[in-house]
Design an enzyme around this catalytic site. Structure first.
Site, PDB file in Angstrom:
ATOM      1  N   LYS A   1      42.037 -15.187  -2.199  1.00 48.79           N
ATOM      2  CA  LYS A   1      41.802 -15.470  -0.774  1.00 48.79           C
ATOM      3  C   LYS A   1      40.320 -15.334  -0.425  1.00 48.79           C
ATOM      4  CE  LYS A   1      43.385 -13.917   3.795  1.00 48.79           C
ATOM      5  NZ  LYS A   1      44.381 -13.063   4.463  1.00 48.79           N
TER       6      LYS A   1
ATOM      7  N   ASP B   1      42.579  -4.840  12.063  1.00 50.45           N
ATOM      8  CA  ASP B   1      43.264  -5.388  10.882  1.00 50.45           C
ATOM      9  C   ASP B   1      42.362  -5.252   9.657  1.00 50.45           C
ATOM     10  OD1 ASP B   1      44.577  -6.849   8.951  1.00 50.45           O
ATOM     11  OD2 ASP B   1      44.815  -8.665  10.154  1.00 50.45           O
TER      12      ASP B   1
ATOM     13  N   GLU C   1      45.487 -13.691  12.057  1.00 52.59           N
ATOM     14  CA  GLU C   1      46.318 -12.538  11.695  1.00 52.59           C
ATOM     15  C   GLU C   1      46.452 -11.510  12.822  1.00 52.59           C
ATOM     16  OE1 GLU C   1      44.417 -11.426   8.059  1.00 52.59           O
ATOM     17  OE2 GLU C   1      45.217 -13.161   6.983  1.00 52.59           O
TER      18      GLU C   1
ATOM     19  N   ASP D   1      52.302 -14.560   5.743  1.00 53.04           N
ATOM     20  CA  ASP D   1      51.044 -13.820   5.719  1.00 53.04           C
ATOM     21  C   ASP D   1      50.500 -13.957   4.302  1.00 53.04           C
ATOM     22  OD1 ASP D   1      48.963 -12.023   5.691  1.00 53.04           O
ATOM     23  OD2 ASP D   1      50.195 -10.226   5.996  1.00 53.04           O
TER      24      ASP D   1
END
Length: 583
Positions: free
Chosen positions: A70, A169, A147, A8
């Protein structure tokens, strides 16, 4: 066959897992924590730091410390440090290399394969950038998985009757929501939606802004240009947010934060949960649209959901949980760890890709994972229109073709502009790549037949081809854009990563060796004082010369410029001293 790890790769923290004895296990970081801060730093002496060591020195080395990279994946962002330019892929690769190393130390064997997760709402360029980062880190990326889908996989297939679940999420930098149907051996994503620029980092920014305003009002000092103070405040804001998940208030205390006219100025204030929720209310409200969109696209009402799973550290905020209850009418599930479930799901998928069936799917039964594309895919046609070929939430893998023609008479070539997004006009969508089909037979407008094919693999990565049906001329590309790294850039980054790994190992050896040598020098010098009289004059002189030689080498030692030859010289000088009987 080596094990496949699940990664992850998060905005704030990253996590790595592996399947052991049929169960996903979190691999601890080198500091023993279940997650690794997604932070990379370059020290003044050239050492590269990743994770917790990078986070600890951020206050004193702000300009050479990189976090939340990211959010820059798939963009033209870059940073230049010590004359070297680093793109998001290369910084992300450094984080992945650390996770790979932690996994190898945990398993006691080399690791070469991984499944890496991405936000469901990542576009094609961002997915390819993530895969490139894996390659640079020395990993064969077997699959890129969304994810929320990975979290659902971690939740498992053994929860009674088939059911539809929602995965909400909210991580450090991105928000995704997916509606997923879980059945016997099948996990099918029905719809997904999200926001790539919404997460815990934004919550921290609101708290930081509040601290700065309160401090300025109290002390008439603007801290926004004080880099060290801003770094401390950013850390304090994040900690306050975490404290408010379990407490009604958070005390923020930063002594000696800055210098005022009358000396040091300290920060001392209290943030209540009520004020915090007021600061972030509009951010939480932004999750409502994607939730409704995912439910509408899936064709179900919130009442039909069997479970709502919370993923990502930001879902620990009580106001976020309250919003989920209001939107779905359900109490969110508490039986998965929001920080670890995504990596665990990726590890489960990695194992199944090696042909290992899950215990919960029955003996020999394979897991069927049906994911979707997050955004529609189009090409630009006459008048700047985005002509859609593949609808959002189409199941992967998918392939779709359509016949187009020329817009002008006797055109010999056409440019294909590939778009991703939901807007009707090309200019309002993201252009993810362009290529040109040449050699079309000369003919009036509308006569040539050009077949355009979109082919999307299980990673959600797109290949587009165009073929003139008359001449047979064909051009095909894996979608690229200016923001993508070229193949040569990727190979160079891989070489640089290998060199960096060697330099890091050399520096570690150098630090260990020089520390041992320094201790030995002290020991010898003390022995000379107490037992020097018992030595022959020539031996004593030689010993002093050997001490002087080692001291000279240590004085000359520079960690950022150490070489194998210098290390060998220090090692030989140290061995000379160790050879004396009384040492």
């Amino acid at each position: 066959m080596g094990k496949v790890i699940g990664i992850d790769l998060g905005t704030t923290n990253s996590c790595v897992a592996v399947l052991e004895n049929g169960e996903p296990v979190i691999i601890p970081s080198r500091s023993g924590a279940p997650t690794t801060p997604s932070i990379v730093a370059f020290s003044k002496n050239g050492e590269r730091l990743v994770g917790e060591p990078a986070r600890r020195q951020a206050v004193t080395n702000t300009e050479r410390t990189i976090s939340s990279v990211k959010r820059q994946m798939g963009t033209s962002w870059s940073v230049r440090i010590d004359g070297t330019e680093y793109k998001p892929q290369t910084i992300s690769a450094m984080i992945l290399m650390q996770l790979k190393k932690d996994a190898e130390e945990f398993l006691g064997e080399p690791v070469t394969e991984a499944v890496i997760t991405v936000p469901a709402y990542f576009n094609d360029i961002q997915r390819q950038a993530t895969k490139d980062a894996g390659r640079i880190a020395g990993l064969n990326v077997k699959r890129i998985i969304n994810e929320p889908t990975s979290a659902a996989l971690s939740y498992g297939l053994d929860h009674g009757e088939p059911q539809k679940v929602m995965v909400y999420d909210l991580g450090g930098g991105t928000f995704d929501v997916s509606v997923i149907e879980i059945g016997e051996g099948v996990i099918e994503v029905l719809a997904t939606a999200g926001d790539n620029h919404l997460g815990g980092d934004d919550f921290d920014e609101r708290v930081r802004g509040w601290i700065l305003r309160e401090f300025k009002e109290a002390h008439h000092i603007d801290l926004t240009r004080d880099i060290a103070a801003m770094t401390r405040i950013t850390e304090a804001a994040e900690q306050a947010k975490k404290t408010l998940s379990s407490s009604a208030s958070a005390h923020i205390e930063l002594p000696y934060l800055t210098m005022g006219k009358d000396g040091p100025v300290h920060l001392d204030m209290t943030l209540t949960r009520e004020k915090f929720e007021e600061l972030i209310r509009d951010l939480i409200a932004r999750t409502e649209g994607p939730v409704q969109s995912a439910l509408n696209d899936a064709g179900i009402a919130a009442s039909e959901l069997g479970r709502v799973l919370l993923v990502g550290g930001s879902t620990r905020v009580p106001a976020v949980q309250a919003k989920v209850r209001a939107l779905t009418g359900k109490e969110p599930s508490k039986n998965i760890n929001p920080d670890e479930c995504v990596a665990k799901g990726a590890a489960i998928l990695g194992s199944t890709l090696q042909g290992n069936p899950l215990a919960t799917t029955g003996a020999g039964q394979e897991l069927l994972l049906l994911d979707v594309i997050p955004l529609s895919l189009s090409i630009e046609t006459v008048g700047g229109v985005a002509t859609r070929l593949v609808e959002r939430n189409s199941t992967l893998p998918t392939r779709y073709s359509r016949i187009f023609s020329t817009a002008a008479p006797y055109q010999r070539d056409v440019e294909i502009n590939v778009l991703q997004g939901e807007r009707p006009m090309a200019r309002d969508n993201k252009s993810i790549g362009r290529f040109r089909l040449k050699g079309i037979r000369r003919a009036p407008a509308g006569v040539p037949q050009i077949e355009v094919t979109f082919d999307i693999d299980t990673n959600g990565i797109l290949t587009v081809s165009a073929r003139d049906l008359d001449s047979g001329k064909e051009q095909s590309i894996v979608i690229t854009a200016n923001d993508r790294m070229s193949e040569e850039e990727i190979r160079q980054a891989m070489r640089d990563a290998g060199e960096y790994a060697g330099q890091d190992q050399l520096r570690r050896e150098a630090l260990e060796l020089t520390s041992e040598a320094q201790r030995l020098l002290v020991q010898v010098q003390q022995a000379l004082k107490t037992e020097g009289k018992t030595l022959e004059k020539a031996d004593k002189k030689q010993l002093k010369n050997d001490c002087a030689e080692l001291q000279k080498l240590l004085n000359r030692f520079r960690l950022d410029r150490i070489s194998e030859e210098e290390l060998s010289q220090i090692r030989r000088a140290k061995e000379k001293l160790e050879a004396y009987d009384f040492v």
